[in-house]
Design a protein around this motif. Structure first.
Motif, PDB file in Angstrom:
ATOM      1  N   TRP A 146       0.848  -1.183   0.000  1.00 46.31           N
ATOM      2  CA  TRP A 146       0.000   0.000   0.000  1.00 46.31           C
ATOM      3  C   TRP A 146       0.887   1.237   0.000  1.00 46.31           C
ATOM      4  CZ3 TRP A 146      -4.981   1.080  -0.733  1.00 46.31           C
ATOM      5  CH2 TRP A 146      -5.461   2.330  -0.329  1.00 46.31           C
ATOM      6  N   ARG A 147       0.719   2.100  -0.962  1.00 44.59           N
ATOM      7  CA  ARG A 147       1.616   3.246  -1.110  1.00 44.59           C
ATOM      8  C   ARG A 147       0.897   4.591  -1.067  1.00 44.59           C
ATOM      9  NH1 ARG A 147       4.273  -0.273   0.181  1.00 44.59           N
ATOM     10  NH2 ARG A 147       6.128  -1.157  -0.805  1.00 44.59           N
ATOM     11  N   ASN A 148      -0.378   4.612  -0.781  1.00 43.03           N
ATOM     12  CA  ASN A 148      -1.098   5.881  -0.695  1.00 43.03           C
ATOM     13  C   ASN A 148      -0.833   6.550   0.649  1.00 43.03           C
ATOM     14  OD1 ASN A 148      -2.097   5.142  -3.138  1.00 43.03           O
ATOM     15  ND2 ASN A 148      -4.191   4.820  -2.470  1.00 43.03           N
ATOM     16  N   SER A 149      -0.725   7.861   0.648  1.00 43.91           N
ATOM     17  CA  SER A 149      -0.494   8.585   1.891  1.00 43.91           C
ATOM     18  C   SER A 149      -1.784   9.101   2.507  1.00 43.91           C
ATOM     19  CB  SER A 149       0.455   9.763   1.651  1.00 43.91           C
ATOM     20  OG  SER A 149      -0.099  10.648   0.700  1.00 43.91           O
ATOM     21  N   ALA A 150      -2.925   8.771   1.885  1.00 44.77           N
ATOM     22  CA  ALA A 150      -4.224   9.187   2.415  1.00 44.77           C
ATOM     23  C   ALA A 150      -5.251   8.114   2.078  1.00 44.77           C
ATOM     24  CB  ALA A 150      -4.642  10.528   1.829  1.00 44.77           C
ATOM     25  N   LEU A 151      -6.336   8.089   2.824  1.00 46.48           N
ATOM     26  CA  LEU A 151      -7.419   7.163   2.544  1.00 46.48           C
ATOM     27  C   LEU A 151      -8.677   7.676   3.214  1.00 46.48           C
ATOM     28  CD1 LEU A 151      -7.265   3.937   4.726  1.00 46.48           C
ATOM     29  CD2 LEU A 151      -6.276   6.084   5.401  1.00 46.48           C
ATOM     30  N   GLY A 152      -9.818   7.082   2.866  1.00 46.52           N
ATOM     31  CA  GLY A 152     -11.050   7.391   3.553  1.00 46.52           C
ATOM     32  C   GLY A 152     -11.948   8.386   2.848  1.00 46.52           C
TER      33      GLY A 152
ATOM     34  N   ASN B 265      -7.546  -9.229   2.251  1.00 52.41           N
ATOM     35  CA  ASN B 265      -7.924  -8.775   0.918  1.00 52.41           C
ATOM     36  C   ASN B 265      -6.768  -7.992   0.304  1.00 52.41           C
ATOM     37  OD1 ASN B 265      -8.592  -5.676   0.527  1.00 52.41           O
ATOM     38  ND2 ASN B 265      -9.140  -6.201   2.649  1.00 52.41           N
ATOM     39  N   PRO B 266      -6.587  -8.088  -1.006  1.00 49.47           N
ATOM     40  CA  PRO B 266      -5.373  -7.562  -1.629  1.00 49.47           C
ATOM     41  C   PRO B 266      -5.399  -6.093  -1.986  1.00 49.47           C
ATOM     42  CG  PRO B 266      -6.691  -8.706  -3.252  1.00 49.47           C
ATOM     43  CD  PRO B 266      -7.405  -8.878  -1.943  1.00 49.47           C
ATOM     44  N   THR B 267      -6.549  -5.401  -1.814  1.00 47.48           N
ATOM     45  CA  THR B 267      -6.636  -4.068  -2.413  1.00 47.48           C
ATOM     46  C   THR B 267      -7.078  -2.957  -1.480  1.00 47.48           C
ATOM     47  OG1 THR B 267      -8.900  -4.557  -3.145  1.00 47.48           O
ATOM     48  CG2 THR B 267      -7.105  -5.011  -4.704  1.00 47.48           C
ATOM     49  N   VAL B 268      -7.867  -3.239  -0.449  1.00 45.34           N
ATOM     50  CA  VAL B 268      -8.531  -2.169   0.300  1.00 45.34           C
ATOM     51  C   VAL B 268      -8.177  -2.240   1.789  1.00 45.34           C
ATOM     52  CG1 VAL B 268     -10.745  -1.081   0.843  1.00 45.34           C
ATOM     53  CG2 VAL B 268     -10.459  -2.308  -1.319  1.00 45.34           C
ATOM     54  N   PRO B 269      -7.759  -1.139   2.393  1.00 43.96           N
ATOM     55  CA  PRO B 269      -7.540  -1.122   3.846  1.00 43.96           C
ATOM     56  C   PRO B 269      -8.825  -1.434   4.609  1.00 43.96           C
ATOM     57  CG  PRO B 269      -6.549   0.816   2.816  1.00 43.96           C
ATOM     58  CD  PRO B 269      -7.402   0.151   1.775  1.00 43.96           C
ATOM     59  N   VAL B 270      -8.670  -2.057   5.784  1.00 45.02           N
ATOM     60  CA  VAL B 270      -9.810  -2.424   6.613  1.00 45.02           C
ATOM     61  C   VAL B 270      -9.573  -1.870   8.020  1.00 45.02           C
ATOM     62  CG1 VAL B 270     -11.275  -4.296   7.459  1.00 45.02           C
ATOM     63  CG2 VAL B 270     -10.051  -4.566   5.299  1.00 45.02           C
ATOM     64  N   LEU B 271     -10.557  -1.151   8.545  1.00 46.17           N
ATOM     65  CA  LEU B 271     -10.534  -0.721   9.942  1.00 46.17           C
ATOM     66  C   LEU B 271     -11.365  -1.698  10.737  1.00 46.17           C
ATOM     67  CD1 LEU B 271      -9.603   1.654  11.846  1.00 46.17           C
ATOM     68  CD2 LEU B 271     -11.939   2.518  11.606  1.00 46.17           C
ATOM     69  N   MET B 272     -10.721  -2.476  11.627  1.00 51.20           N
ATOM     70  CA  MET B 272     -11.389  -3.555  12.329  1.00 51.20           C
ATOM     71  C   MET B 272     -11.380  -3.313  13.835  1.00 51.20           C
ATOM     72  SD  MET B 272     -10.208  -6.971  10.246  1.00 51.20           S
ATOM     73  CE  MET B 272     -11.813  -7.718  10.437  1.00 51.20           C
ATOM     74  N   SER B 273     -12.494  -3.714  14.482  1.00 48.99           N
ATOM     75  CA  SER B 273     -12.603  -3.638  15.943  1.00 48.99           C
ATOM     76  C   SER B 273     -13.182  -4.944  16.448  1.00 48.99           C
ATOM     77  CB  SER B 273     -13.516  -2.473  16.357  1.00 48.99           C
ATOM     78  OG  SER B 273     -12.966  -1.239  16.026  1.00 48.99           O
ATOM     79  N   HIS B 274     -12.787  -5.290  17.675  1.00 52.19           N
ATOM     80  CA  HIS B 274     -13.311  -6.516  18.299  1.00 52.19           C
ATOM     81  C   HIS B 274     -13.829  -6.175  19.694  1.00 52.19           C
ATOM     82  CE1 HIS B 274     -13.800 -10.661  19.487  1.00 52.19           C
ATOM     83  NE2 HIS B 274     -12.973 -10.483  20.494  1.00 52.19           N
TER      84      HIS B 274
END
Length: 259
Positions: free
Chosen positions: A130-136, A250-259
């Protein structure tokens, strides 16, 4: 809630510098401090990664100084696997990267899956390379009216308030003659200043939950998934069944996970 303390894991792999850059970008957005935790194993110092391993503190400190951020460098205890050795309980958001076979031996085995299940705080898991400096800009919230998805939604509120588009994704919803759970979520989010839309996949005969979710991601041009983490080793169990761990890998998208 806001993210005022963030933590990023450091190792000798090729993804670390871009992971740090993203964490720094997020800290700048949220006016947060950043802790870098070196989770290299002893194997990292005896192969082609050795030079990168010994320079992790230097790299991390230099990037903090360039960004004029406050932060701390720490080293995880290599002799135990206790949660406290990764400092994840003392932060608001953890930034990690999926494991890869090529670098698996040089990073503590608890990263990131074990941290997702034990940290008690949201973990942002990036795909390899992952090389992007921003997301969301566009976020999909995987919703199934469970404790875990509720926790993930609230943990993600600092992101959701800032993005351009939020989509509530529900797969195979149960029949309900009183209220629609996603509609209740949409109304709840609106009270937090978050505008959202609902994407429901009612027909489960010809598609898997993961395929339906990624179809939603494509249609919404989403660059972040927010999801609850379920069970012990199976993540997203209640929502995605036996294919649940595919979401973490998953190979493409960041995931924000909570448990």
């Amino acid at each position: 809630m806001n993210y005022k303390d963030m933590l990023v894991f450091l190792d000798a792999g090729n993804d670390t510098e871009s992971r740090v850059d993203l964490a720094i970008s997020l800290c700048q957005q949220f006016n947060a401090r950043l802790t870098g935790v070196d989770v290299s194993t002893s194997e990292a110092y005896g192969n082609e990664y050795a030079e990168r391993a010994v320079r992790l503190e230097e790299m991390f400190t230099a990037r903090l100084q360039q960004a004029s951020l406050t932060g701390t460098y720490r080293v995880a205890e290599k002799r135990t696997a206790s949660w406290k050795d990764f400092y994840a309980h003392y932060t608001d958001l953890v930034v990690a990267t999926q494991r890869e076979e090529s670098t698996d031996p040089i990073t503590a085995k608890e990263i990131p899956g074990g941290i997702v299940m034990s940290a008690g705080v949201p973990v942002l898991v990036l795909p390899p390379r992952w090389r992007n400096s921003a997301l969301g800009e566009s976020v999909v919230l995987a919703w199934n009216a469970s404790r875990e998805s509720t926790r993930a939604m609230h943990d993600a509120l600092p992101f959701l308030r800032r993005v351009s588009r939020v989509t509530i994704f529900e797969f195979a919803p149960p029949a309900d003659d009183v209220d629609s759970a996603p509609d209740l979520v949409r109304k709840h989010l609106s009270h937090h200043g978050v505008n959202s839309e609902i994407f429901t996949w009612p027909d489960v005969r010809d598609i898997s939950p993961m395929d339906a979710l990624f179809s939603c991601l494509d249609r919404q041009q989403a660059d972040l998934i927010v999801a609850g983490a379920f069970g012990h080793s199976s993540l997203m169990e209640s929502l995605f069944g036996s294919a649940s761990e595919d979401l973490l890998h998953n190979p493409t998208v960041p995931v924000l996970m909570s448990h």
